[in-house]
Design a protein around this motif. Structure first.
Motif, PDB file in Angstrom:
ATOM      1  N   MET A   1      33.626  16.847 -20.756  1.00 24.63           N
ATOM      2  CA  MET A   1      32.978  15.563 -20.806  1.00 24.63           C
ATOM      3  C   MET A   1      32.737  15.080 -19.373  1.00 24.63           C
ATOM      4  N   ALA A   2      31.492  14.835 -19.019  1.00 25.06           N
ATOM      5  CA  ALA A   2      31.135  14.446 -17.662  1.00 25.06           C
ATOM      6  C   ALA A   2      31.403  12.965 -17.417  1.00 25.06           C
ATOM      7  N   GLU A   3      31.784  12.664 -16.182  1.00 26.89           N
ATOM      8  CA  GLU A   3      31.957  11.274 -15.775  1.00 26.89           C
ATOM      9  C   GLU A   3      30.595  10.625 -15.609  1.00 26.89           C
ATOM     10  N   VAL A   4      30.600   9.291 -15.539  1.00 25.14           N
ATOM     11  CA  VAL A   4      29.393   8.539 -15.234  1.00 25.14           C
ATOM     12  C   VAL A   4      29.498   8.100 -13.781  1.00 25.14           C
ATOM     13  N   THR A   5      28.465   8.369 -12.995  1.00 25.14           N
ATOM     14  CA  THR A   5      28.468   7.955 -11.598  1.00 25.14           C
ATOM     15  C   THR A   5      27.238   7.101 -11.298  1.00 25.14           C
ATOM     16  N   ILE A   6      27.362   6.255 -10.277  1.00 27.71           N
ATOM     17  CA  ILE A   6      26.239   5.478  -9.773  1.00 27.71           C
ATOM     18  C   ILE A   6      25.794   6.138  -8.473  1.00 27.71           C
ATOM     19  N   ARG A   7      24.555   6.548  -8.417  1.00 32.27           N
ATOM     20  CA  ARG A   7      24.017   7.210  -7.235  1.00 32.27           C
ATOM     21  C   ARG A   7      23.352   6.211  -6.287  1.00 32.27           C
ATOM     22  N   SER A   8      22.642   5.207  -6.854  1.00 34.33           N
ATOM     23  CA  SER A   8      21.933   4.264  -5.995  1.00 34.33           C
ATOM     24  C   SER A   8      21.704   2.937  -6.699  1.00 34.33           C
ATOM     25  N   VAL A   9      21.564   1.896  -5.872  1.00 30.74           N
ATOM     26  CA  VAL A   9      21.178   0.552  -6.313  1.00 30.74           C
ATOM     27  C   VAL A   9      20.088   0.119  -5.343  1.00 30.74           C
ATOM     28  N   ASP A  10      18.852   0.020  -5.818  1.00 26.94           N
ATOM     29  CA  ASP A  10      17.719  -0.282  -4.954  1.00 26.94           C
ATOM     30  C   ASP A  10      17.006  -1.548  -5.403  1.00 26.94           C
ATOM     31  N   TYR A  11      16.613  -2.368  -4.426  1.00 25.23           N
ATOM     32  CA  TYR A  11      15.768  -3.537  -4.662  1.00 25.23           C
ATOM     33  C   TYR A  11      14.405  -3.254  -4.048  1.00 25.23           C
ATOM     34  N   ASP A  12      13.327  -3.662  -4.744  1.00 19.52           N
ATOM     35  CA  ASP A  12      11.996  -3.525  -4.142  1.00 19.52           C
ATOM     36  C   ASP A  12      11.584  -4.863  -3.520  1.00 19.52           C
ATOM     37  N   SER A  13      10.369  -4.934  -2.998  1.00 17.57           N
ATOM     38  CA  SER A  13       9.905  -6.129  -2.286  1.00 17.57           C
ATOM     39  C   SER A  13       9.753  -7.345  -3.203  1.00 17.57           C
ATOM     40  N   GLU A  14       9.627  -7.127  -4.504  1.00 17.65           N
ATOM     41  CA  GLU A  14       9.532  -8.237  -5.463  1.00 17.65           C
ATOM     42  C   GLU A  14      10.897  -8.658  -6.002  1.00 17.65           C
ATOM     43  N   GLY A  15      11.962  -7.999  -5.560  1.00 15.85           N
ATOM     44  CA  GLY A  15      13.306  -8.346  -6.012  1.00 15.85           C
ATOM     45  C   GLY A  15      13.751  -7.622  -7.266  1.00 15.85           C
ATOM     46  N   GLU A  16      12.945  -6.656  -7.736  1.00 15.99           N
ATOM     47  CA  GLU A  16      13.336  -5.866  -8.905  1.00 15.99           C
ATOM     48  C   GLU A  16      14.411  -4.873  -8.485  1.00 15.99           C
ATOM     49  N   ILE A  17      15.378  -4.668  -9.354  1.00 16.47           N
ATOM     50  CA  ILE A  17      16.481  -3.753  -9.054  1.00 16.47           C
ATOM     51  C   ILE A  17      16.352  -2.498  -9.915  1.00 16.47           C
ATOM     52  N   THR A  18      16.721  -1.369  -9.345  1.00 20.92           N
ATOM     53  CA  THR A  18      16.781  -0.109 -10.075  1.00 20.92           C
ATOM     54  C   THR A  18      18.134   0.522  -9.797  1.00 20.92           C
ATOM     55  N   LEU A  19      18.845   0.836 -10.863  1.00 19.19           N
ATOM     56  CA  LEU A  19      20.141   1.496 -10.787  1.00 19.19           C
ATOM     57  C   LEU A  19      19.953   2.933 -11.249  1.00 19.19           C
ATOM     58  N   ALA A  20      20.619   3.868 -10.600  1.00 18.14           N
ATOM     59  CA  ALA A  20      20.480   5.272 -10.985  1.00 18.14           C
ATOM     60  C   ALA A  20      21.812   5.987 -10.791  1.00 18.14           C
ATOM     61  N   GLY A  21      21.992   7.068 -11.559  1.00 19.44           N
ATOM     62  CA  GLY A  21      23.225   7.832 -11.452  1.00 19.44           C
ATOM     63  C   GLY A  21      23.170   9.116 -12.237  1.00 19.44           C
ATOM     64  N   ARG A  22      24.359   9.651 -12.507  1.00 24.98           N
ATOM     65  CA  ARG A  22      24.475  10.918 -13.234  1.00 24.98           C
ATOM     66  C   ARG A  22      25.550  10.817 -14.314  1.00 24.98           C
ATOM     67  N   THR A  23      25.367  11.603 -15.347  1.00 23.97           N
ATOM     68  CA  THR A  23      26.352  11.773 -16.414  1.00 23.97           C
ATOM     69  C   THR A  23      25.998  13.073 -17.127  1.00 23.97           C
ATOM     70  N   GLU A  24      26.554  13.291 -18.290  1.00 24.13           N
ATOM     71  CA  GLU A  24      26.219  14.525 -19.000  1.00 24.13           C
ATOM     72  C   GLU A  24      24.798  14.438 -19.551  1.00 24.13           C
ATOM     73  N   PRO A  25      24.114  15.563 -19.667  1.00 24.20           N
ATOM     74  CA  PRO A  25      22.737  15.573 -20.161  1.00 24.20           C
ATOM     75  C   PRO A  25      22.585  14.867 -21.507  1.00 24.20           C
TER      76      PRO A  25
END
Length: 79
Positions: A1-25
């Motif tokens: 069972m794969a762990e859940v990880t956070i790879r990045s937290v990004d904000y764009d110029s309009e203030g929108e946030i995108t969260l990304a990471g890895r886990t099991e397929p």
């Protein structure tokens, strides 16, 4: 069972946030910001997930929580 990880937290110029990471397929992850549910994402076949919450997340310090959803299949016997 794969762990859940956070790879990045990004904000764009309009203030929108995108969260990304890895886990099991193909796993589903539920994302919380300051203990408030902000959405779910399904991991790709490579295990990559990404989410841009519909609700605004203001810049600043926040507590992030990412949970991998657990699904159960209920089987019903037929006579």
């Amino acid at each position: 069972m794969a762990e859940v990880t956070i790879r990045s937290v990004d904000y764009d110029s309009e203030g929108e946030i995108t969260l990304a990471g890895r886990t099991e397929p193909s796993a589903i992850v539920n994302v919380y910001v300051d203990e408030k549910y902000v959405g779910s994402a399904k991991a790709s076949q490579e295990g990559e997930w990404q989410l841009s919450p519909e609700e605004e997340v203001f810049p600043g310090q926040h507590r992030l929580r990412i949970d991998k959803a657990v699904s159960y299949t209920h089987l019903r016997a037929h006579e």
